[in-house]
Design an enzyme around this catalytic site. Structure first.
Site, short mmCIF file in Angstrom:
data_model
loop_
_atom_site.label_atom_id
_atom_site.label_comp_id
_atom_site.label_asym_id
_atom_site.label_seq_id
_atom_site.Cartn_x
_atom_site.Cartn_y
_atom_site.Cartn_z
N ASN A 190 42.37 36.51 34.52
CA ASN A 190 42.11 37.24 36.45
C ASN A 190 43.73 36.62 36.92
O ASN A 190 42.68 36.09 37.28
CB ASN A 190 40.73 37.12 36.48
CG ASN A 190 40.02 37.95 37.60
OD1 ASN A 190 41.02 38.55 38.25
ND2 ASN A 190 39.34 37.57 38.03
N ARG A 222 41.25 41.30 33.80
CA ARG A 222 39.84 41.95 34.82
C ARG A 222 41.23 42.75 35.08
O ARG A 222 41.93 42.40 36.28
CB ARG A 222 39.65 40.82 35.77
CG ARG A 222 38.82 41.71 36.74
CD ARG A 222 38.01 40.29 37.62
NE ARG A 222 37.81 41.11 38.51
CZ ARG A 222 37.28 40.69 39.67
NH1 ARG A 222 38.23 39.47 39.87
NH2 ARG A 222 37.07 41.01 40.39
N HIS A 272 31.92 44.79 41.00
CA HIS A 272 31.33 43.85 39.98
C HIS A 272 30.68 44.37 38.50
O HIS A 272 30.04 43.95 37.86
CB HIS A 272 30.16 43.74 41.04
CG HIS A 272 30.63 42.25 41.89
ND1 HIS A 272 30.17 42.94 42.55
CD2 HIS A 272 31.57 41.58 42.04
CE1 HIS A 272 30.43 41.49 43.94
NE2 HIS A 272 31.74 40.93 43.18
N ARG A 312 32.58 39.10 54.49
CA ARG A 312 32.42 40.71 54.71
C ARG A 312 31.26 40.99 55.17
O ARG A 312 30.28 40.41 55.12
CB ARG A 312 32.81 41.05 53.40
CG ARG A 312 34.10 41.32 52.67
CD ARG A 312 34.00 41.87 51.59
NE ARG A 312 34.86 41.05 50.33
CZ ARG A 312 34.41 40.82 49.67
NH1 ARG A 312 34.01 42.01 48.93
NH2 ARG A 312 35.21 40.46 49.00
N GLU A 360 31.27 37.42 33.87
CA GLU A 360 31.48 38.08 33.38
C GLU A 360 32.95 37.96 32.64
O GLU A 360 33.46 38.89 31.94
CB GLU A 360 32.64 38.57 35.23
CG GLU A 360 30.86 39.28 35.92
CD GLU A 360 31.95 39.16 36.87
OE1 GLU A 360 31.81 38.22 37.78
OE2 GLU A 360 32.39 39.65 37.95
#
Ligand code: ADP
Length: 396
Positions: free
Chosen positions: A7, A84, A173, A234, A381
């Site tokens: 990743n 990823r 996601h 965020r 993940e």
């Protein structure tokens, strides 16, 4: 199959070697601050390693990872690499073997994810150089959401902005939502094609997805990962009119607004203390203090009030986003929480549920015939990336 999962972020490479037969990682770690004062961290057989390294770019970081795997004998029998990749545009609805054509398509998606796709591509280029004989697979964050119907993925903007500029909801996601949907079906002893779920992935980034009979039917993140639930730093969804207003009143330009919404808002902006839910909960007095908690924070009632309101806004907005997903489903079998906050904070789950009474959810972990359930299902993940990689490679 043993799969190396990578990743690659702008200044970091996370790695793990998975054994897909057991579903476990035998070694995992990361190189961070690439191009600066790079650090290598790894966990192997209960032993933790941490050292400063010289890694001016992703390729050097990968050489370090490769050398470390060699040193501990974990480089043996790795059959493939799974990457990823954040944005697959409308091009990729599934994981794919990386070929020159795939790389070109991922590059074309970069305009939609300028912070994420370029480092993903850098990592892939470095991995292809360092592991030239291994097949490499791209697993996209957006792929799972390609089943969202047009009426849900379009914004009410001039249609040409979709056809010409590709402005639409993509969602993120996806690997987590797909993994959790599958695990939930296993837990409930049902086929995922029978189930309608709302999955709330609450980590530093937060998104919720309506999963209708095994497919994503709508999700809260949009063109970018800024839409939807409030997050660590965020804002989540806000009135876009706020941007015009701040431009007029405070002269905020695009860069300033971008920083405001992505880096200075959410839990951090509201609390003024931290983007980390655990810290905010502790300062709010909603969780027992951990060892890092300072007594001063508890003593400062203004800080405590700010932390409280940050948690309350987060939970209420989360509940509203979850409710909005009901529009995408013919029924709700379960609401599933995952991610660092979703898995660990009963307080946040219960607070959000307190605003969702209209759905008649059962108490967490309880089952009542005909009522939607609430479950906590850990995400993984990286394991999903390893499993997808195996599937793609086995189908070659
Ligand atoms: P990422 O999105 O980077 O993968 P995680 O899924 O690990 O992040 O989630 C990180 C978030 O989970 C942080 O806000 C952290 O404070 C929160 N978290 C972790 N453990 C707990 C806990 N016990 N209680 C509340 N929040 C927690």
């Amino acid at each position: 199959m043993r799969v190396l999962v990578l990743n690659c972020g702008s200044s970091s490479v996370k790695f793990a070697v998975f054994n897909t037969a057991t579903g476990t990682a035998t070694v995992s770690g990361m190189v961070e601050e690439i191009g600066n004062a790079a650090k290598f961290k790894a966990k192997y057989a209960e032993t933790k390693t941490q050292k400063s390294i010289d890694a001016p770019n992703h390729q050097h970081a990968l050489v370090e990872i490769q050398n470390f795997l060699k040193e501990i004998g974990e480089d043996q029998d790795i059959s493939a690499i799974g990457h990823r990749v954040v944005h697959g545009c409308e091009e990729f609805a599934n994981s794919v073997l990386i070929t020159p054509a795939v790389l070109k398509a991922v590059e074309e998606c970069s305009a939609l994810a300028p912070l994420h796709n370029p480092p993903n591509l850098q990592g892939i280029a470095a991995a292809r150089k360092n592991f030239p004989t291994l097949p490499q697979v791209a697993v996209f964050d957006t792929a799972f959401h390609q089943t969202i119907p047009k009426h849900a993925f379009l914004y009410a903007l001039p249609y040409q902005l979709y056809t010409d500029q590709k402005v639409r909801k993509y969602g993120f996601h996806g690997s987590s939502h797909r993994f959790v949907a599958r695990e939930t079906a296993k837990i409930l002893g049902k086929d995922s094609k029978e189930l309608c779920l709302i999955i709330a992935h609450l980590g530093n980034g937060c998104s919720a997805t309506a999963v209708k009979f095994g497919e994503s039917a709508d999700t809260t993140m949009g063109l970018t990962p800024l839409e939807g639930i409030a997050m660590g730093t965020r804002s989540g969804s806000i009135d876009p009119g706020i941007l015009f207003y701040l431009n007029k009143t405070l002269n905020y330009d695009f860069d300033r607004l971008n920083k405001l919404l992505n880096k200075e808002s959410g839990l951090l902006g509201l609390s003024g203390i931290s983007s980390d839910m655990r810290t905010v909960l502790e300062i709010a007095g909603y969780a027992p203090p951990s060892s890092v908690q300072t007594e001063d924070c508890n003593a400062d009632s203004e800080l405590q009030e700010r932390a409280k309101i940050a948690v309350e806004v987060f939970c209420y907005r989360l509940a509203k986003e979850i409710s909005s997903l009901a529009a995408a489903l013919p029924k709700i079998d379960a609401l599933v929480f995952t991610g660092g906050i979703g898995e660990n904070s009963k307080f946040v789950r219960e607070k959000a549920l307190s605003h969702l009474g209209i759905f008649g959810f059962t108490k967490e972990g309880e089952f009542q015939n005909g009522k939607p359930q609430v479950l906590v299902v850990p995400t993984n993940e990286e394991l999903l990336i390893a499993q997808d990689t195996e599937k793609v490679v086995n189908n070659l």
